[in-house]
Each structure stands twice: as C-alpha cells, then as structure tokens.
Design a protein around this motif. Sequence first.
Motif, PDB file in Angstrom:
ATOM      1  N   PRO A 319       0.835  -1.207   0.000  1.00  0.00           N
ATOM      2  CA  PRO A 319       0.000   0.000   0.000  1.00  0.00           C
ATOM      3  C   PRO A 319       0.870   1.258   0.000  1.00  0.00           C
ATOM      4  CG  PRO A 319      -0.485  -1.421   1.893  1.00  0.00           C
ATOM      5  CD  PRO A 319       0.695  -1.998   1.203  1.00  0.00           C
ATOM      6  N   GLN A 321       0.337   3.975   1.375  1.00  0.00           N
ATOM      7  CA  GLN A 321       0.414   4.591   2.704  1.00  0.00           C
ATOM      8  C   GLN A 321       1.548   3.995   3.521  1.00  0.00           C
ATOM      9  OE1 GLN A 321      -2.570   3.348   1.537  1.00  0.00           O
ATOM     10  NE2 GLN A 321      -3.449   5.305   0.946  1.00  0.00           N
ATOM     11  N   PHE A 322       1.832   2.708   3.278  1.00  0.00           N
ATOM     12  CA  PHE A 322       2.917   2.078   4.015  1.00  0.00           C
ATOM     13  C   PHE A 322       4.248   2.723   3.644  1.00  0.00           C
ATOM     14  CE2 PHE A 322       6.279  -1.126   4.267  1.00  0.00           C
ATOM     15  CZ  PHE A 322       6.244  -1.369   5.624  1.00  0.00           C
TER      16      PHE A 322
ATOM     17  N   SER B 158      -1.230   7.916   8.123  1.00  0.00           N
ATOM     18  CA  SER B 158      -1.090   6.947   7.030  1.00  0.00           C
ATOM     19  C   SER B 158      -1.972   5.729   7.269  1.00  0.00           C
ATOM     20  CB  SER B 158       0.361   6.485   6.902  1.00  0.00           C
ATOM     21  OG  SER B 158       1.174   7.538   6.493  1.00  0.00           O
ATOM     22  N   TYR B 162      -5.098   4.488   4.998  1.00  0.00           N
ATOM     23  CA  TYR B 162      -5.111   3.133   4.445  1.00  0.00           C
ATOM     24  C   TYR B 162      -6.420   2.416   4.788  1.00  0.00           C
ATOM     25  CZ  TYR B 162      -4.174  -1.832   4.112  1.00  0.00           C
ATOM     26  OH  TYR B 162      -4.271  -3.164   3.835  1.00  0.00           O
ATOM     27  N   GLY B 166      -9.617   1.662   2.274  1.00  0.00           N
ATOM     28  CA  GLY B 166      -9.633   0.229   2.044  1.00  0.00           C
ATOM     29  C   GLY B 166     -10.667  -0.483   2.900  1.00  0.00           C
TER      30      GLY B 166
END
Lengths: 356, 379
Positions: A319, A321-322, B158, B162, B166
């Motif tokens: 992802p 965001q990771f 973050s 996510y 998701g």
Amino acid sequence: MDTLNAIVQVLDSTIRLSVPLLLACLAGLYSERSGIFDIGLEGKMLVGAFAGAAAASVFHSAFIGLGMAILISVAFAMVHGFASITHRGNQIVSGVAINFIAAGSTIILGQAWFQQGGRTPALQPGERFESITADVISNFLATYSFSTASVADLLVSIRGLILYLPALLFDALARIPGFGPIFAELVLGHSVLVYFAFAMVPFTWWVLFRTRFGLRLRAVGENPAAVDTAGISVTWLRYRALICTGILTGVAGAYLSMVQNGGFVKDMTAGKGYIALAALIFAKWKPVNAMFACLLFGFLDAASIRLQGSPLPVIGKVPAQFMQALPYVLTVILLAGFIGKAIPPRAGGVPYVKER
Amino acid sequence: MSTPYAKLPAWADYGLIPLINLSVAFIVAGFVVMLVGENPLRAAVILVEGAFGKGTGIAFTLFYATTFIFTGLSVAVAAHCGLFNIGTEGQAYIAGLGIAIVCLSFDSVLPWWVNFPLAIVAAAAVGALWALIPAYLQARRGSHIVITTIMFNFIAASLMVYLLVGPLKPAASQAPQTRNFLAGAELPKLNWILELFGAKIRSAPLNITFLLALVMAFLVWLLIWRTRLGYEMRTYGHSPKAARYAGISETRIIITAMMISGALAGMMALNPVMGDQHNVAIDFVSGAGFVGIAVALMGRLHPVGIVLAAILFGMLYQGGAELAFEMPAISRDMIVIIQGLVILFAGALEHMFRPYIQALFASFSPRSVGMEAVKGKGA
C-alpha cells in the motif's frame, strides 16, 4: 532497457524529491547543533515558498523571489530566536507557534493579495528557475561569444567564460553513447537550486568541522557554559546559527514553489519539514549522513509514487500509505536505539541562563 | 545558578500576565486583519456576535469547545509530568478506529446509552495505546518524546488513510469514510438545555460529550492536585532528579502520564464522530490536537483555565466561520494565525513582559516581589 529506463526515472525523481528535504535538513542541522531545537522548519519553508513565489510573480524575477524567500524565512527564524534565545522560552512551543502562523498567514495573505484561493499566480518563464538540460548546455556552447560592447555584456561574457569549461565537459559526457542519456537525465536537467543543495553538503561539513565558527557552534550545542567562559557570546552564536537555518529553509521553500511547482499552493510543504527533522535524527546530526538520509526518504517517496497499485516481486502489492509512513517508522526504530543510537547535541532544547 | 525570574503575587502570575500576553496576541492578529484591508474592530464584533449572538451560535461554540477541552486536558496532563505530548492529534485520530469498531459492530443491536460507554472505553484505550509506545521509548530508551509523538502523528495518519480507503470503506461508496452509523450510535443532543433559557436553535451538533468533557476536567483536577499519582507526576515534571531521589519510578510515571494523556486525546474523537458526523472520515480531527497545545498553555495547565480557553477557541472557530461570510478576505485560516500567536505569546514568550511588570510592582511595593531577598543574594 525498459527496466533501466524505469530505474533512471525513479532515481531522477528521487533527486528532485530529496532536494527540499536536504535543504531543510541542513537548515535544522545548524540550529540543532547550536542547541536550539527547531520544530519550525516546516513553517519557515512554507513562508519561504510563499514569499518566493509571490515576489517572483510581482517583480517578474526569479532571483528577487529567491531573495525574498530567504529574507522572510530568516525573519521567522529570528522570531524563533527572540523567543527561545533572548526570552528563554520553550523552543518546541515557539516552533509550533511558527508553524501555525506560517500556515495561516500564507493562506490569508495569498487570498487577500492574489484572490486565487490561497494560490499565487502561475509563474511565467523567467520568473522561475529553469532546468539546466543538455540542450541548454549545447545551446550555450554554440552561441557563446566574448563581447566587450558594454559593461553588462562584459560581465555576462566573463561569467560565460567561467562556465565554459564545465559546460564543455558536461556536453561531452552527455554525448557518450549509452552512458550519456542516463547522465543527462540524472545529473543534468535540474535547476541551479538542486546543485546548490548538494553543494551545501560538503560546504556545511567544512563550516562545521573545519572553521572556528563551526567549532564554536558545535561547542555551544554541547556545553554553552564553557563557550561563555571562553568569552564568546552564546546568544550571538545561536542567532547566527538560526540565520543559517533561515537562509536554507528559505531556499528550500523557493525550490518548492519556484522549481518543483510553478507557484505557491496552500500547505505545499505537506509535512516535509517534519520528514527533514526525521532525516536529521536519522543522520545523527551529521551533514553527509543527512544527504544519504534525505536521498533515502526521497527514494521512498519516489518509489511509492512509481509503484502506486503495481505489485512488487516477492513482496506483492505494497500500500502507498505504508511507503509514506516508512520514513517515520524508520526514524522511530532508530530513536529506539535498534539501529545504532541517535544522540542529540547535549544542550539541545535548554535555554542558556548566564551565570550571575 | 540563580533562577532567572523573581516571584510575583499570585494574581499577577495567574491573571495579569496571561491577560497581557493574550491581548498582545490579539493586537498582532488585528494588524494582520489590517494588512488584509479590513477593520479589526469590526471583525472582532462580527466574531463575538457570530459566536454568542444567537442560540445556534452558542451551541456551535460549545460543540467546538468540547473538542478542545479534551485535547487541552490531554496536553496539560502530559505537561504536568514535564512531557510535551505533541501527538494529541494522532492519538485522537487513531481513536476514531476504536469508535468505528464499536459503532459499526453494535449500532444496530444496542441503544446509544450502552454504545456510548463502550465507545468511551474503546476510544480511550486506543488513544492510550497509541501514546504507550512513545512513552515507553522515552522512559526506557531515552528517545525524545516530542520527536516520537510527531512521527506517530504521521504514522497514524497513514494508517487511517489506508483503513478508510480500504477495509473500512463500504464497497459501494467512493468517499473515504466508514458507512454512516445507525441510530444506536448517535449521541443525544444537548440543545434543549440552551432552549430552556429561551434560545432558539435550528440545528447544532452540541451533544452529551460536552458533559463528559466537563466531568473529565474535574477528574483531571482531582488527579493532578488531589491524588498521590498526580503529586508524583508534578514532582517528576518539576525535577526528575528529585523524583528519582524520592523513589518515584521514572518508567511508571512517564508511561502512566502519557497513557492518561492519550486516553483524553482519544475521547476527543467521540464528539465529532458520534455527536456530529456519525461516521469516521479522513482527517476528522483537523488540527484540534494542535489547538489543544494553545488551549493548555492559555489555561495555564489548570482544568478551569483549560475549559475557559477551550470556550474562547470554540468562539474563535464558530465566530470565524461567520466572519468568513461577512468579510470575504478573511477565511477561517485567520484562526490558525491567532492560534499561532497565542501559542507564541502565551507559551514561548510568556516571560517577555515579566521583567517590566516586576519593575512596576517593585516601584510600588518592593516586598511584594521579594526584592529584599534577591538583593540579599547579591543580584
């Protein structure tokens, strides 16, 4: 060839994305090495970006923009100094305040002056720093001639003469088959501020570790009382360190609004000041390490943009965001002492009270 | 080494100096308004009228104040222990996850008065856990809490992005937020209390969390000034060395203080999530955690001061929204500037005017500032 192309592109954007981090990180290096914590890197970058783009578009000159960016950013650094050096206030509180004032005032003033929803007008060619591409260099070599028609011409000619040899070298390098295009993509094709940023790394190292000013600067961050005893003004030293910080955050801001983007957009620093702070810790307050830390964080950013949605071999889909969180996670792990130990300057964050 | 400042009478210390600092912050903000080309006095009148002129305005002001009471208390509890918790923002944001889990699981089966306590526990627990790691690292590994909590703000952001684009997003929806909660997770409004006083309220999100905030303010006062734990926290905040000498466990006190701080930050999420929007959306905290720093500093870290400062900031937020209607040159971002100025003058520059006031006091009555004692030391 396709993979090579992709790699070169990611590396190229790594350089572009790490430049503002690097400038801000070196800025933080000066102030933290002198014992002043600076959470306000973010805010100073933001006002620099705004002042730069605003002045450049009003005065139609990239250099006036850059000068204004530096001036305003230094002014904010002086507010930090006034609060935390002169009045011995809490340095973190002062930094937080500066970030808020910067975030609010850039939007309010931008809206009041330009009426474009907090943006500054899009910069025209000549108002922003152009990239020095292989074409620009070969063009320069083709058209260069020495002229003494007027003083201005003479100055331009002399500047050209100085640049002629490096230009010849770069032109030749860019023409080597195979290596040339990669060189042109990676090393050439950036704006002058990019080269400035990377030149600041050895320069900062030299200032800190090879000059008297640097020695005193480091000493005042470790043991201000000793510096004071030696008859050197702690206050004035720390103010000078903050001026260096202001100059570099100003350039970082100018880079954001005048190179990376053709104008100021509200909140355009988007946490870069904090990543720079993380990079500074990651680099253990050393200039060359700072460059590598910023390149690493820039690479993570570039890779996360490049990889958006596409799976990696072995690991699978990561992802975005990771990847964005990774610099922060790495810094925390470093701070926890699992990869070496980050030891900050000993007098950092403590206002100096003169003995009396 | 002598302490830099001599003593002042308590009323000057807790009343006069904060008032002067605050006034200077607002005067500077007035200059910014002038720079934009508007009349600062008229702006101030619109602001106050927008916040307190009508019943709806008052309800909105108190709604915002609720949020800021929680974040202000959170910052203050950590500050009493000498810790700067800049991570209130992230702790509140991540607490939204705890609330989402409770509400999404039980909103169709349980009534609000069962879901509310469950959500309080979940929010507080998640917030406290998010503060635990920076606290542990500070206590055991010596990592600077300011830096780690900043990092944890970004990590929380973050993580939440996510989750909200998701797993937590309903499949059919495009917006990055959870599905809307059902009636079982909607908190009752408090507007009727204001209506008792004859105010007319169209629709305002003021809800029962306001009362929870006041209870928490009381409990924080009890904790800090009336319990052994609070005494230990203040001791550690004043002098870690003295605390260590007195046999107070450093690790225990840092971790406890930070977890309480994180829990208070987490409870802040109840107000917008269950009281107003009825879903968890991206960036629902929107800077309230940072406002908490200004509120705590302005309230001099005392719950009463914090409640008052929170109402002032609630007024700025609500009045600022009205101001943006009346004066197009001024948007709500004006509040961000005021916030910054308050933090600067009430926080970092809090001692700027002190020498002058001391001199003033000394010229009237030398004894009130302990001049003799200072002279005796050879100052």
